[in-house]
Design an enzyme around this catalytic site. Structure first.
Site, PDB file in Angstrom:
ATOM      1  CD  GLN A 119      66.160  41.914  60.610  1.00  0.00           C
ATOM      2  OE1 GLN A 119      66.436  42.445  61.568  1.00  0.00           O
ATOM      3  NE2 GLN A 119      67.096  41.303  59.750  1.00  0.00           N
ATOM      4  CE1 TYR A 121      64.168  38.751  57.700  1.00  0.00           C
ATOM      5  CE2 TYR A 121      66.245  38.501  58.352  1.00  0.00           C
ATOM      6  CZ  TYR A 121      65.434  38.797  57.327  1.00  0.00           C
ATOM      7  OH  TYR A 121      66.146  39.291  56.087  1.00  0.00           O
ATOM      8  CB  SER A 122      63.595  37.210  66.146  1.00  0.00           C
ATOM      9  OG  SER A 122      64.799  37.723  65.787  1.00  0.00           O
ATOM     10  CB  SER A 154      63.915  47.174  65.766  1.00  0.00           C
ATOM     11  OG  SER A 154      64.647  46.264  66.507  1.00  0.00           O
ATOM     12  CD  GLU A 237      70.563  43.111  61.489  1.00  0.00           C
ATOM     13  OE1 GLU A 237      69.823  43.570  62.419  1.00  0.00           O
ATOM     14  OE2 GLU A 237      70.453  42.013  61.067  1.00  0.00           O
ATOM     15  CB  SER A 380      74.342  36.163  70.607  1.00  0.00           C
ATOM     16  OG  SER A 380      74.610  34.823  70.229  1.00  0.00           O
ATOM     17  CD  GLU A 382      77.178  33.946  73.796  1.00  0.00           C
ATOM     18  OE1 GLU A 382      76.545  34.749  72.973  1.00  0.00           O
ATOM     19  OE2 GLU A 382      77.720  34.417  74.774  1.00  0.00           O
TER      20      GLU A 382
HETATM   21  C1  LIG Z   1      67.903  45.371  70.431  1.00  0.00           C
HETATM   22  C2  LIG Z   1      67.477  44.268  69.643  1.00  0.00           C
HETATM   23  C3  LIG Z   1      66.660  44.688  68.596  1.00  0.00           C
HETATM   24  C4  LIG Z   1      66.399  43.184  67.764  1.00  0.00           C
HETATM   25  N1  LIG Z   1      65.718  43.926  66.715  1.00  0.00           N
HETATM   26  C5  LIG Z   1      65.256  42.571  65.920  1.00  0.00           C
HETATM   27  C6  LIG Z   1      64.494  43.013  64.581  1.00  0.00           C
HETATM   28  O1  LIG Z   1      64.016  44.145  64.308  1.00  0.00           O
HETATM   29  N2  LIG Z   1      63.940  42.009  64.073  1.00  0.00           N
HETATM   30  C7  LIG Z   1      64.239  40.511  64.328  1.00  0.00           C
HETATM   31  O2  LIG Z   1      63.555  39.754  63.838  1.00  0.00           O
HETATM   32  N3  LIG Z   1      64.995  40.319  65.542  1.00  0.00           N
HETATM   33  C8  LIG Z   1      65.265  41.302  66.002  1.00  0.00           C
HETATM   34  N4  LIG Z   1      65.962  41.026  67.516  1.00  0.00           N
HETATM   35  C9  LIG Z   1      66.199  39.611  67.778  1.00  0.00           C
HETATM   36  C10 LIG Z   1      67.769  39.077  67.863  1.00  0.00           C
HETATM   37  O3  LIG Z   1      68.091  38.863  66.561  1.00  0.00           O
HETATM   38  C11 LIG Z   1      67.829  37.959  68.601  1.00  0.00           C
HETATM   39  O4  LIG Z   1      67.533  38.483  70.110  1.00  0.00           O
HETATM   40  C12 LIG Z   1      68.766  37.047  68.553  1.00  0.00           C
HETATM   41  O5  LIG Z   1      69.180  36.518  67.414  1.00  0.00           O
HETATM   42  C13 LIG Z   1      69.144  35.998  69.959  1.00  0.00           C
HETATM   43  O6  LIG Z   1      67.689  35.084  69.768  1.00  0.00           O
HETATM   44  P1  LIG Z   1      67.155  34.851  71.178  1.00  0.00           P
HETATM   45  O7  LIG Z   1      66.946  36.143  71.892  1.00  0.00           O
HETATM   46  O8  LIG Z   1      66.008  34.030  70.939  1.00  0.00           O
HETATM   47  O9  LIG Z   1      68.079  34.229  72.059  1.00  0.00           O
HETATM   48  P2  LIG Z   1      68.717  32.469  72.009  1.00  0.00           P
HETATM   49  O10 LIG Z   1      68.862  32.271  70.529  1.00  0.00           O
HETATM   50  O11 LIG Z   1      67.388  31.707  72.903  1.00  0.00           O
HETATM   51  O12 LIG Z   1      69.924  32.473  72.678  1.00  0.00           O
HETATM   52  C14 LIG Z   1      70.184  32.578  74.195  1.00  0.00           C
HETATM   53  C15 LIG Z   1      71.540  32.576  74.514  1.00  0.00           C
HETATM   54  O13 LIG Z   1      71.982  31.037  74.010  1.00  0.00           O
HETATM   55  C16 LIG Z   1      73.432  31.475  73.238  1.00  0.00           C
HETATM   56  N5  LIG Z   1      73.079  30.352  72.012  1.00  0.00           N
HETATM   57  C17 LIG Z   1      72.233  30.035  71.373  1.00  0.00           C
HETATM   58  N6  LIG Z   1      72.603  29.229  70.450  1.00  0.00           N
HETATM   59  C18 LIG Z   1      73.912  29.087  70.700  1.00  0.00           C
HETATM   60  C19 LIG Z   1      74.929  28.241  69.982  1.00  0.00           C
HETATM   61  N7  LIG Z   1      74.536  27.406  68.907  1.00  0.00           N
HETATM   62  N8  LIG Z   1      76.102  28.194  70.486  1.00  0.00           N
HETATM   63  C20 LIG Z   1      76.440  29.019  71.679  1.00  0.00           C
HETATM   64  N9  LIG Z   1      75.625  29.982  71.964  1.00  0.00           N
HETATM   65  C21 LIG Z   1      74.268  29.786  71.839  1.00  0.00           C
HETATM   66  C22 LIG Z   1      73.082  32.736  72.977  1.00  0.00           C
HETATM   67  O14 LIG Z   1      74.073  33.221  72.350  1.00  0.00           O
HETATM   68  C23 LIG Z   1      72.542  33.499  74.041  1.00  0.00           C
HETATM   69  O15 LIG Z   1      73.414  33.936  74.778  1.00  0.00           O
HETATM   70  C24 LIG Z   1      66.544  41.985  68.265  1.00  0.00           C
HETATM   71  C25 LIG Z   1      67.309  41.735  69.464  1.00  0.00           C
HETATM   72  C26 LIG Z   1      67.749  42.875  70.423  1.00  0.00           C
HETATM   73  C27 LIG Z   1      68.336  42.597  71.437  1.00  0.00           C
END
Ligand SMILES: Cc1cc2nc3c(=O)[nH]c(=O)nc-3n(C[C@H](O)[C@H](O)[C@H](O)COP(=O)(O)OP(=O)(O)OC[C@H]3O[C@@H](n4cnc5c(N)ncnc54)[C@H](O)[C@@H]3O)c2cc1C
Length: 416
Positions: A119, A121-122, A154, A237, A380, A382
């Protein structure tokens, strides 16, 4: 809500239990080929894509039957098949939004495990705020040309295809200019760089795109409708199979009880401590709450309702519970809870199940570190709370710090 199983469900469970007792691998599945062979076996038994339409190779079984298979697999600690994301996300997306050609080309190969999906996306600056993604796909005749970067993908290092979100209109508002497409991971210009995790493994990667040409036939749905498509995908998901998660935690709890009863080198047993018994009791009741809330979701699915924002309740609940449970387990086990390797057999988590490759050394620390990830991926905690507040409870929208009106200057700041 009726919490009893029908006679039909009980008979199906017996059949499934029998199958696993005859077919469960007796040795670790260490290579991808081993895991593909096991996946194929699960598929042939009708246990993969159980709810998918028969015309695309699915089994059209009821959600309850899918839950029973999930529970039975968790009960015997059966290894999962390959390409979990293909089954949980990509397949349903193609079935709902793909063209007939795309369904015929891709769906069966996802089910059989012949093609593994990731996937895409991120991005480094677009995780929670996914709609701000910047990786772009420019139209060039009957092709897209992709440039940019994804992260946290992943399984990217062994994936054949990726379901990708790209920016196709930079002038539209951020939700309107995104498209969803299928990308062959072997296309020239795609570079996968695995990331090392705290657990020691490298399950996800950074993926770079440098002038990657993708046929327009690989667009899913209409151009610039990728955001709406991603919403259904994320619903699946987050909905997940929470009942099997509850069963896995329950099996883990049963093993924890055995370990706590074991006589240690100094002649003591952890279970003799009343405080530990109290904590074990708390784990047991928490896991039961998860089981009952999973049954509530299952009841909705049985009535033909699709996972929507309510899926966020399940996601928030099980991921936060898992984290709490793993923390208590480590407290109870002391140093044995922290060892990644070299545990004596009596103290191993996997001792009653079968090893599933390098990540399953019987270490309790591994599920501990993994439980941190559960409250991040698929949105997450939040973000789940924001969704629940706004879309389920109807509360006012969050005010993001970067969109707050600038504060009026204070006297001190104004130099008075
Ligand atoms: C094990 C694992 C597998 C993954 N696999 C995939 C994958 O296969 N494909 C893919 O595309 N992505 C994948 N991801 C990525 C995942 O979707 C992102 O890590 C997730 O969406 C959080 O984004 P970020 O890491 O950029 O954190 P950020 O968005 O930068 O967030 C940082 C912190 O700020 C908080 N925060 C952010 N915005 C807000 C808000 N509006 N209100 C309150 N709090 C907020 C968050 O809760 C977090 O604590 C994976 C992540 C993990 C951990």
């Amino acid at each position: 809500m009726d919490l009893n199983y029908t006679a039909e469900d009980t008979a199906f469970r017996e059949e499934v239990r029998q199958w696993f007792s005859e077919n469960l691998p007796t040795e670790a599945l260490t290579t991808l080929d081993d895991r593909r062979a096991w996946h194929r076996k699960l598929y042939e038994a009708g246990f993969i894509g159980m709810g998918w339409p028969k015309e695309y190779g699915g089994a059209e079984r009821r959600p309850m039957e899918q839950a029973i298979v999930g529970e039975e697999m968790a009960r015997v600690n059966a290894p999962a098949g390959v390409g979990g994301l293909g089954i949980s996300i990509v397949g349903p997306t193609i079935i709902h939004h793909g063209t007939e050609e795309q369904k015929q080309r891709f769906v069966k190969n996802i089910l059989t495990g012949e093609e593994i999906w990731c996937q895409l996306y991120s991005e480094p600056n677009s995780g929670s705020d996914l709609a701000s993604l910047a990786c772009r796909a420019d139209i060039d005749g009957d092709e897209f040309v992709i440039n940019g970067q994804k992260i946290w993908t992943s399984g990217a290092h062994h994936s054949d295809w990726g379901l990708m979100l790209t920016r196709t209109d930079r002038n539209a508002s951020k939700h309107q200019g995104i498209s969803c497409m299928l990308v062959d991971m072997k296309t020239p210009g795609v570079e996968v760089r695995p990331l090392k995790q705290i657990s020691g493994s490298s399950e996800f990667s950074e993926v770079f795109f440098d002038d990657v040409h993708v046929s327009a036939d690989n667009l899913i749905g209409e151009l610039n409708t990728g955001w709406q498509i991603a919403q259904t995908t994320l619903g699946y998901e987050r909905g997940g199979n929470t009942l099997s998660r509850a069963t896995r935690l329950k099996e883990q709890f049963a093993r924890l009880l055995e370990v706590a009863q074991h006589e240690r080198e100094d002649g003591t047993r952890a279970i003799a401590d009343p405080l530990i018994r109290q904590r074990l009791g708390a784990i047991y009741s928490d896991v039961e709450v998860l089981r009952y809330s999973s049954l509530r979701i299952l009841t909705r699915l049985e009535k033909g309702q699709r996972p929507g924002p309510e899926a966020s309740i399940a996601k928030l609940h099980y991921s936060e519970l898992d984290k709490r449970v793993q923390e208590i387990i480590l407290d109870i086990l002391g140093p044995y809870g922290q060892q990644l390797e070299g545990l004596p057999a009596w103290a191993k988590l996997g001792a009653s199940g079968i090893p599933i490759g390098e990540e399953d050394s019987g270490s309790w620390a591994y599920p501990f570190v993994w439980s941190r990830a559960g409250t991040i991926y698929a949105g997450s905690s939040e973000i789940q709370k924001n969704i629940l507040g706004e879309r389920v409870l109807g509360l006012p929208k969050e005010v993001r710090a970067d969109r707050m009106p600038a504060a009026a200057p204070t006297k001190a700041a104004a130099g008075d």
